[in-house]
Scaffold this active site. Structure first.
Site, PDB file in Angstrom:
ATOM      1  N   SER A 131       0.921  -1.206  -0.019  1.00  0.00           N
ATOM      2  CA  SER A 131       0.020   0.071   0.082  1.00  0.00           C
ATOM      3  C   SER A 131       0.859   1.265  -0.077  1.00  0.00           C
ATOM      4  O   SER A 131       1.695   1.484  -1.034  1.00  0.00           O
ATOM      5  CB  SER A 131      -0.879  -0.028   1.185  1.00  0.00           C
ATOM      6  OG  SER A 131      -1.851   0.948   1.138  1.00  0.00           O
ATOM      7  N   ASP A 185     -10.137  -4.319  -4.193  1.00  0.00           N
ATOM      8  CA  ASP A 185      -9.360  -3.400  -3.412  1.00  0.00           C
ATOM      9  C   ASP A 185     -10.320  -2.123  -2.921  1.00  0.00           C
ATOM     10  O   ASP A 185     -10.397  -1.331  -3.939  1.00  0.00           O
ATOM     11  CB  ASP A 185      -8.069  -3.286  -3.746  1.00  0.00           C
ATOM     12  CG  ASP A 185      -7.265  -2.386  -2.820  1.00  0.00           C
ATOM     13  OD1 ASP A 185      -7.941  -1.764  -1.652  1.00  0.00           O
ATOM     14  OD2 ASP A 185      -6.050  -2.826  -2.367  1.00  0.00           O
ATOM     15  N   HIS A 218      -8.276  -5.065   0.377  1.00  0.00           N
ATOM     16  CA  HIS A 218      -7.026  -4.410   0.502  1.00  0.00           C
ATOM     17  C   HIS A 218      -6.208  -5.270   1.665  1.00  0.00           C
ATOM     18  O   HIS A 218      -6.010  -4.809   3.001  1.00  0.00           O
ATOM     19  CB  HIS A 218      -7.207  -3.024   1.114  1.00  0.00           C
ATOM     20  CG  HIS A 218      -6.028  -2.075   1.106  1.00  0.00           C
ATOM     21  ND1 HIS A 218      -5.502  -1.832   0.010  1.00  0.00           N
ATOM     22  CD2 HIS A 218      -5.257  -1.586   2.185  1.00  0.00           C
ATOM     23  CE1 HIS A 218      -4.224  -0.943   0.231  1.00  0.00           C
ATOM     24  NE2 HIS A 218      -4.232  -0.665   1.361  1.00  0.00           N
TER      25      HIS A 218
END
Length: 243
Positions: A131, A185, A218
């Site tokens: 991320s 995501d 995610h």
């Protein structure tokens, strides 16, 4: 000279704190390669340390630093571990350029320190992250002045796309590069990952791989970690005597 070599093995207080507050899993055989992995927003190095320890080969050392605590705009100014400020999840046009450049300089200092303190060359080091950490890892690697062993980006996007072309060095344009993203995501849109992928393939077609995980949000999955393990074994194999 001895003086310059001594200076190279010292480290700034800021970068020292990143290591001290993170986690390091040393090689369990002869150390011949290193993975430096940067966590996502609000996490710590410990969040990824365990799962990476589970998949690492004996010759590999894993360094998971922890970002400094700072106010994050997207979370109402709440203070948490963060590599740089994030203004929006929907619009990448406004990015914390000074924060990203400062963080990238620290990551590059960490890369230098790993080389001078261990003797491991840059081409035996993979820089990766998840991320926000993956975003920083990509930018730091592509603007770094030495050739790395590879770049790993999970559920991520390339930071500062508007200036990366002028800042990018030739050293890491064609190194092994694995980008992984879940197509469901909700935080870092899959489309962002695809757009970054399209851009990266303009200069790295040969050694670049993009893997999609159907239904993944995610986060990570055991399959993704196995794919990372296979890729790391390929790009950082044991050297002679490291078995």
């Amino acid at each position: 000279s001895t003086g310059s070599k001594m200076a190279a093995t010292t480290i700034s207080q800021a970068v020292g704190e990143l290591i001290k507050n993170g986690v390091v899993h040393n090689a369990t055989a002869k150390h011949s390669a290193t993975l430096i992995f940067l966590h996502g927003l609000g996490d710590t190095g410990h969040g990824w340390g365990y799962s990476l320890k589970e998949i690492k080969q004996p010759h590999l050392k894993v360094v998971c630093p922890t970002a400094a605590i700072m106010p994050v705009t997207i979370n109402g100014g709440y203070r948490m571990p963060s590599w740089f400020d994030i203004y929006s999840l929907n619009d990448k046009s406004k990015q914390d350029e000074p924060g990203i450049l400062t963080a990238a300089a620290q990551v590059q200092e960490l890369l230098e320190y790993e080389q001078t303190s261990t003797g491991i060359p840059s081409n035996r080091i993979v820089l990766g992250g998840f991320s926000q950490g993956g975003s920083l890892a990509m930018y730091s690697a592509l603007t770094y002045g030495k050739t790395l062993g590879g770049i790993l980006a999970l559920s991520s996007y390339l930071s500062l796309h508007h200036i990366i072309q002028e800042k990018m060095t030739d050293m890491n344009k064609e190194v092994p590069f694995l980008q992984c993203h879940g197509d469901s995501d909700p935080m870092v849109n899959y489309k962002w990952g695809q757009l970054s992928s399209e851009f990266i393939q303009t200069f790295n077609k040969k050694n670049y791989k993009f893997k999609t995980y159907a239904g993944l949000g995610h986060s990570s999955t055991p399959q993704e970690m196995l794919d990372v393990q296979d890729w790391l074994s390929e790009v950082l194999p044991p050297t002679g005597g490291a078995m």
